[in-house]
Design a protein around this motif. Sequence first.
Motif, mmCIF file in Angstrom:
data_model
loop_
_atom_site.group_PDB
_atom_site.id
_atom_site.type_symbol
_atom_site.label_atom_id
_atom_site.label_comp_id
_atom_site.label_asym_id
_atom_site.label_seq_id
_atom_site.Cartn_x
_atom_site.Cartn_y
_atom_site.Cartn_z
ATOM 1 N N LEU A 239 1.432 7.400 -6.396
ATOM 2 C CA LEU A 239 0.367 8.373 -6.589
ATOM 3 C C LEU A 239 0.795 9.769 -6.168
ATOM 4 N N ALA A 240 1.623 9.842 -5.123
ATOM 5 C CA ALA A 240 1.979 11.134 -4.557
ATOM 6 C C ALA A 240 3.100 11.821 -5.319
ATOM 7 N N PHE A 241 4.048 11.030 -5.863
ATOM 8 C CA PHE A 241 5.250 11.631 -6.409
ATOM 9 C C PHE A 241 5.489 11.353 -7.873
ATOM 10 N N ALA A 242 4.797 10.405 -8.465
ATOM 11 C CA ALA A 242 5.012 10.094 -9.871
ATOM 12 C C ALA A 242 3.890 10.693 -10.700
ATOM 13 N N ASN B 26 1.459 8.637 4.402
ATOM 14 C CA ASN B 26 1.988 9.829 3.744
ATOM 15 C C ASN B 26 3.332 10.225 4.329
ATOM 16 N N ALA B 27 3.419 10.198 5.647
ATOM 17 C CA ALA B 27 4.670 10.556 6.320
ATOM 18 C C ALA B 27 5.782 9.578 5.943
ATOM 19 N N GLN B 28 5.456 8.286 5.886
ATOM 20 C CA GLN B 28 6.450 7.282 5.521
ATOM 21 C C GLN B 28 6.895 7.448 4.068
ATOM 22 N N ALA B 29 5.951 7.786 3.187
ATOM 23 C CA ALA B 29 6.293 7.998 1.782
ATOM 24 C C ALA B 29 7.274 9.151 1.627
ATOM 25 N N ILE B 30 7.028 10.215 2.369
ATOM 26 C CA ILE B 30 7.922 11.371 2.318
ATOM 27 C C ILE B 30 9.317 10.983 2.792
ATOM 28 N N GLU B 31 9.398 10.185 3.834
ATOM 29 C CA GLU B 31 10.698 9.754 4.356
ATOM 30 C C GLU B 31 11.444 8.888 3.339
ATOM 31 N N ILE B 32 10.707 8.029 2.625
ATOM 32 C CA ILE B 32 11.342 7.188 1.609
ATOM 33 C C ILE B 32 11.988 8.047 0.528
ATOM 34 N N PHE B 33 11.254 9.063 0.055
ATOM 35 C CA PHE B 33 11.813 9.908 -0.991
ATOM 36 C C PHE B 33 12.951 10.775 -0.471
ATOM 37 N N LYS B 34 12.922 11.129 0.806
ATOM 38 C CA LYS B 34 14.041 11.879 1.389
ATOM 39 C C LYS B 34 15.317 11.047 1.350
ATOM 40 N N ILE C 273 0.841 -1.207 0.000
ATOM 41 C CA ILE C 273 0.000 0.000 0.000
ATOM 42 C C ILE C 273 0.871 1.250 0.000
ATOM 43 N N LEU C 274 1.993 1.182 0.732
ATOM 44 C CA LEU C 274 2.897 2.321 0.796
ATOM 45 C C LEU C 274 3.486 2.639 -0.567
ATOM 46 N N LEU C 275 3.867 1.595 -1.325
ATOM 47 C CA LEU C 275 4.411 1.807 -2.650
ATOM 48 C C LEU C 275 3.377 2.426 -3.581
ATOM 49 N N ILE C 276 2.121 1.987 -3.457
ATOM 50 C CA ILE C 276 1.043 2.562 -4.268
ATOM 51 C C ILE C 276 0.897 4.041 -3.960
ATOM 52 N N LEU C 277 0.943 4.373 -2.679
ATOM 53 C CA LEU C 277 0.788 5.766 -2.276
ATOM 54 C C LEU C 277 1.947 6.608 -2.775
#
Length: 391
Positions: free
Chosen positions: A14-17, A39-47, A7-11
């Motif tokens: 959606l959020a950054f691609a 959302n917070a975890q997704a931001i951390e991954i891209f950081k 689910i995190l990868l899907i988000l």
Amino acid sequence: MFVRFSILLILCSLAFAQDIVAPVPAEKLIAPEDKQSLNAQAIEIFKEWDKLAAPIGRSVVALVSGKKQVALGTVIGQGKVLTKLSELKQERRPVMLVDAEGKIYDAKVLFALPEHDLILLDAPSLKLPPIDMESYVDVSVGQMIAAVSPSGHVSDFGVVSVAQRSLRSEDQSYLGIVSQSKWTGEGVLVAGVEPQSGAQQCGLQRGDIIVSINNKSVDGLYSIRSAMAGVRPGTSIPYEVLRNGQLIKGTLVTSARPKAKKFPQKRLEQMNAMGNRMSLKRGEFPLVLQSDLTLYPERAGCPVIDIHGRFVGIALSRAGRTETYILPSWICRELVQGVLPKVEEYHARQQGNFIPDAIPVDELYDASRLEENKRRVEERMRRRGLIPKVY
């Protein structure tokens, strides 16, 4: 845990691609209580990805025509930029190189590589550091990779889904089997064998279960495609099948892929795109990696890195919903170390085996001409709603 990560990868996508048309809105796929956390975890991954991308991001430029970004380019030498050919060819307006700080550079064409859909530009005033070709790496299927933008940020990430292979029809080998799509057991269940194919000639039969091809285990047509990557027509490859519970080993001689039956091209492209924007050139590349990372066509030409920040290759084409093609890094390295010196030598010979000294011009005339050109460019930019940058 696996479901949560999926689910995190899907988000993240959606959020950054790029936006992908989905039958169900993204907010309904995720429970409200989980959305903020994910959302917070997704931001951390891209950081974390951005930390790896920052050094290579200094070697990326944008190619802009008017208000539109046409492609990205990778700096591979002093003032030398490798970028997309087809996207530049269709532009009728001048294309400018723009770095992450907004500085604009003029460039000339050195040479084109139509088979790779690439073109090499020379921008003498561009002082950005070239990408480190010595950090290149050969990646394997399943490894995570990411596309890098001029700002040093990662625009999207994904995995290598198919090993490097040729997409040229004459290079693609053919087995000649039809698989049973509803089969859920081990290997690949053969539902049919094509006449005159390598599969028929080696004795494969309907009902056989293929467990390995070319010394690689298979569990579907997708894995067969990966196992056949790099295999040329006429090559003998080993196989293993289960027939009536007995393991049978043999050798199969691949054939050239037959011409596909006619299918309405427009309909085929619509099915493949499914709401995504595709690159102009999407096939017949001599050698590519395939990934599921999403990529706008105007982001093609950017470098791709692995989880250690090493150079994987250059993004070439968005070819389908889950198909992005990448030129392997070792080919880029060959271009820099082999082709580029020969091209520079050729241009020197065209000048009479030497590079002439600069010819003096009248300083007042030259300065006034440049000032007038600068004024015209700034006026055109203002009419288009752009603010000229002051240096």
